[in-house]
Design a protein around this motif. Structure first.
Motif, PDB file in Angstrom:
ATOM      1  N   GLU A 159      35.895  35.401  43.331  1.00 22.19           N
ATOM      2  CA  GLU A 159      36.400  36.280  42.277  1.00 22.19           C
ATOM      3  C   GLU A 159      35.608  37.581  42.228  1.00 22.19           C
ATOM      4  O   GLU A 159      36.175  38.669  42.030  1.00 22.19           O
ATOM      5  CB  GLU A 159      36.346  35.567  40.919  1.00 22.19           C
ATOM      6  CG  GLU A 159      37.221  34.328  40.803  1.00 22.19           C
ATOM      7  CD  GLU A 159      36.601  33.127  41.494  1.00 22.19           C
ATOM      8  OE1 GLU A 159      37.299  32.124  41.675  1.00 22.19           O
ATOM      9  OE2 GLU A 159      35.379  33.196  41.833  1.00 22.19           O
ATOM     10  N   GLU A 160      34.280  37.487  42.381  1.00 23.33           N
ATOM     11  CA  GLU A 160      33.443  38.688  42.362  1.00 23.33           C
ATOM     12  C   GLU A 160      33.758  39.599  43.550  1.00 23.33           C
ATOM     13  O   GLU A 160      33.822  40.832  43.413  1.00 23.33           O
ATOM     14  CB  GLU A 160      31.968  38.294  42.372  1.00 23.33           C
ATOM     15  CG  GLU A 160      31.516  37.537  41.132  1.00 23.33           C
ATOM     16  CD  GLU A 160      30.082  37.037  41.267  1.00 23.33           C
ATOM     17  OE1 GLU A 160      29.619  36.885  42.409  1.00 23.33           O
ATOM     18  OE2 GLU A 160      29.443  36.802  40.228  1.00 23.33           O
ATOM     19  N   ALA A 161      33.945  38.993  44.737  1.00 25.20           N
ATOM     20  CA  ALA A 161      34.234  39.794  45.929  1.00 25.20           C
ATOM     21  C   ALA A 161      35.585  40.494  45.798  1.00 25.20           C
ATOM     22  O   ALA A 161      35.723  41.674  46.140  1.00 25.20           O
ATOM     23  CB  ALA A 161      34.206  38.913  47.168  1.00 25.20           C
ATOM     24  N   GLU A 162      36.605  39.796  45.282  1.00 29.72           N
ATOM     25  CA  GLU A 162      37.919  40.414  45.122  1.00 29.72           C
ATOM     26  C   GLU A 162      37.869  41.545  44.106  1.00 29.72           C
ATOM     27  O   GLU A 162      38.500  42.603  44.302  1.00 29.72           O
ATOM     28  CB  GLU A 162      38.935  39.353  44.689  1.00 29.72           C
ATOM     29  CG  GLU A 162      39.267  38.348  45.773  1.00 29.72           C
ATOM     30  CD  GLU A 162      40.315  37.346  45.326  1.00 29.72           C
ATOM     31  OE1 GLU A 162      40.625  36.449  46.104  1.00 29.72           O
ATOM     32  OE2 GLU A 162      40.824  37.483  44.182  1.00 29.72           O
ATOM     33  N   ALA A 163      37.134  41.354  43.006  1.00 35.75           N
ATOM     34  CA  ALA A 163      37.004  42.422  42.013  1.00 35.75           C
ATOM     35  C   ALA A 163      36.287  43.631  42.600  1.00 35.75           C
ATOM     36  O   ALA A 163      36.655  44.784  42.318  1.00 35.75           O
ATOM     37  CB  ALA A 163      36.263  41.896  40.778  1.00 35.75           C
ATOM     38  N   ARG A 164      35.269  43.379  43.431  1.00 37.02           N
ATOM     39  CA  ARG A 164      34.530  44.483  44.054  1.00 37.02           C
ATOM     40  C   ARG A 164      35.425  45.268  45.006  1.00 37.02           C
ATOM     41  O   ARG A 164      35.395  46.502  45.034  1.00 37.02           O
ATOM     42  CB  ARG A 164      33.321  43.923  44.789  1.00 37.02           C
ATOM     43  CG  ARG A 164      32.447  44.965  45.457  1.00 37.02           C
ATOM     44  CD  ARG A 164      31.814  45.871  44.462  1.00 37.02           C
ATOM     45  NE  ARG A 164      30.858  46.769  45.092  1.00 37.02           N
ATOM     46  CZ  ARG A 164      30.560  47.962  44.664  1.00 37.02           C
ATOM     47  NH1 ARG A 164      31.157  48.446  43.568  1.00 37.02           N
ATOM     48  NH2 ARG A 164      29.678  48.729  45.278  1.00 37.02           N
ATOM     49  N   LEU A 165      36.240  44.561  45.812  1.00 35.79           N
ATOM     50  CA  LEU A 165      37.162  45.230  46.733  1.00 35.79           C
ATOM     51  C   LEU A 165      38.180  46.073  45.965  1.00 35.79           C
ATOM     52  O   LEU A 165      38.487  47.213  46.358  1.00 35.79           O
ATOM     53  CB  LEU A 165      37.877  44.202  47.605  1.00 35.79           C
ATOM     54  CG  LEU A 165      37.027  43.461  48.639  1.00 35.79           C
ATOM     55  CD1 LEU A 165      37.855  42.416  49.346  1.00 35.79           C
ATOM     56  CD2 LEU A 165      36.424  44.439  49.640  1.00 35.79           C
ATOM     57  N   LYS A 166      38.710  45.555  44.866  1.00 34.47           N
ATOM     58  CA  LYS A 166      39.679  46.296  44.067  1.00 34.47           C
ATOM     59  C   LYS A 166      39.050  47.541  43.459  1.00 34.47           C
ATOM     60  O   LYS A 166      39.660  48.613  43.417  1.00 34.47           O
ATOM     61  CB  LYS A 166      40.242  45.390  42.978  1.00 34.47           C
ATOM     62  CG  LYS A 166      41.328  46.048  42.144  1.00 34.47           C
ATOM     63  CD  LYS A 166      41.901  45.064  41.122  1.00 34.47           C
ATOM     64  CE  LYS A 166      43.010  45.721  40.306  1.00 34.47           C
ATOM     65  NZ  LYS A 166      43.578  44.777  39.311  1.00 34.47           N
TER      66      LYS A 166
END
Length: 441
Positions: free
Chosen positions: A238-245
């Motif tokens: 979840e943290e990685a996806e939020a960072r990419l967004k």
């Protein structure tokens, strides 16, 4: 109108061959329109003549050679009917200027004209009749008062211009649209890698605004810098996806392998961390499935991926790859099949056979040897033509073009350095985007 935000114009005295003579507060200004190589050469020859008179202590002048602001300002001095010094004539002769270009003052030179001045007026012969004698003077006085009134009217009521729509245009196009309006251009940097470099991203005030001459138009120019992909290893999914967004990238796919890391932790990314990416670029995440019950790993699905992506996943899972190239109409390097099938438990170090699409015959020519790498050095003093112009120095070698310096030019500025080049190398010097000089190290 105010020239260069410094000299309020009182009246226009003369305009000839792209040069305008203005009477401004405190003196006169010769303003040059420099749009061609001939016009640039004429201005720099005129500037050289002014410098020689300054070196002789005969002239007081302020010279500007900034793009769009090529002029010379001479403080107001009473003219005097005296011959020019011999030293001044000798200094100006090689540059094409002579006695007819000099206006003299009691002490030194009042100004240097870029065009020949008229012959000195002769003393008028006595004419009979009072009215006949004073009529020319009265006419000149009336004409002077009219010109003064026109100059004051223009000074206190400068013309207004409608700001055009500059967003989406190149820096050069925006400059050409504003250069004859009297508006001042101010530039700031922006960054949008999805748009062309040097494109106008924003403007202030907006299009349609009416401004008086001398007011400022602010533009934001795109520099199009790519951002490196950050290191996401160790983050939760979840943290990685939020960072990419947040960074403007999109999640292109997920893969999972058993690992000692907690379930859902990011083990690696494709492309790897540090790779420059434009906004909207796709990123694949390799996630931990957690520790398995035995020393085997489930084989992920590799068909449909590129050769680089499949090898990356196998390497991360500790598996060996055997690549078989198959001529196919599919895109090159696309994985067509895998053996064993996806989901097969695989002990660490075991092998996986990949069938990868290639064009034409299987037997491909061996890659040419890498060009030899060597150190090349340069040392360059910028010429007089670089003053006030956009300078760009590049190195060309087998790897492509490398920018060594880019910025506003200054006459005599020294550029030097040592760089690693592959194969044949050449240096190129550009002025305002035009190739000025090319040489080999």
């Amino acid at each position: 109108m105010i020239l260069d935000d410094r000299y309020p114009v009182l009246e226009t005295l003369e305009e000839r061959d792209g040069i305008t003579l203005y009477r401004v507060e405190g003196g006169v200004v010769f303003f040059f329109q420099v749009h061609t190589p001939e016009g640039r050469e004429r201005f720099y020859r005129y500037r050289t003549a002014l410098r020689r008179l300054e070196e002789l202590g005969l002239l007081e002048v302020v010279v500007s050679a900034k793009p769009g602001r090529y002029y010379a300002f001479f403080p107001e001095k009473p003219l005097a009917p005296k011959p020019p010094p011999r030293a001044a004539l000798e200094a100006l002769a090689p540059l094409g200027f002579g006695r007819e270009h000099l206006a003299m003052a009691e002490e030194g030179v009042a100004y240097l004209s870029p065009w020949p001045l008229g012959k000195p007026a002769r003393s008028p012969r006595p004419r009979p009749g009072f009215l006949v004698g004073v009529a020319p003077g009265l006419l000149l006085a009336a004409l002077g008062l009219w010109l003064l009134s026109q100059g004051l009217y223009r000074y206190f009521n400068p013309p207004e211009y409608t700001v055009p729509n500059l967003v989406g245009k190149s820096a050069r196009e925006a400059f050409l649209l504003l250069k004859d309006t009297g508006l001042v251009l101010e530039v700031a940097e922006g960054n949008d890698p999805s748009r062309p470099k040097e494109e106008v991203l924003a403007q202030d005030p907006p299009p349609g605004t009416r401004l008086r001459a001398g007011r400022t138009v602010r533009l934001t120019l795109n520099q199009a810098r790519l951002n490196p992909l950050p290191n996401l290893a160790g983050l939760r999914r979840e943290e990685a996806e939020a960072r990419l967004k947040e960074l403007g990238y999109r999640l292109e796919g997920l893969a999972q392998v058993e690992s000692q890391e907690p379930l859902g932790r990011v083990l690696a990314t494709f492309p790897p961390a540090g790779t420059p990416l434009a906004p909207g670029g796709g990123v694949r995440l390799l996630l931990s499935r957690g520790a398995g019950p035995g020393p085997t790993l489930p084989l992920p699905k590799l068909t449909g991926l590129s050769r680089q992506e499949a090898l990356f996943l196998l390497n991360a899972a500790g598996l060996q790859a055997e690549v078989v190239e198959v001529p196919s109409g599919a895109p090159p390097d696309l994985v067509l099949a895998q053996d064993p099938a996806p989901g097969t438990p695989m002990p660490p170090g075991s092998g996986v056979r990949l069938r990868v699409a290639v064009r034409g015959e299987v037997a491909l020519p061996s890659a040419p040897p890498e060009p030899e790498t060597r150190a090349v050095s340069f040392s360059l003093d910028l010429p007089a033509e670089a003053q006030g112009r956009r300078v760009r120095l590049v190195l060309l070698d087998a790897r492509g073009e490398h920018v060594l310096y880019e910025g506003e030019g200054q006459e005599g500025l020294r550029l030097e350095g040592s760089y690693q080049a592959q194969g044949e190398a050449r240096f190129r010097l550009y002025l305002d985007g035009d190739l000025f000089q090319e040489w080999s190290p």
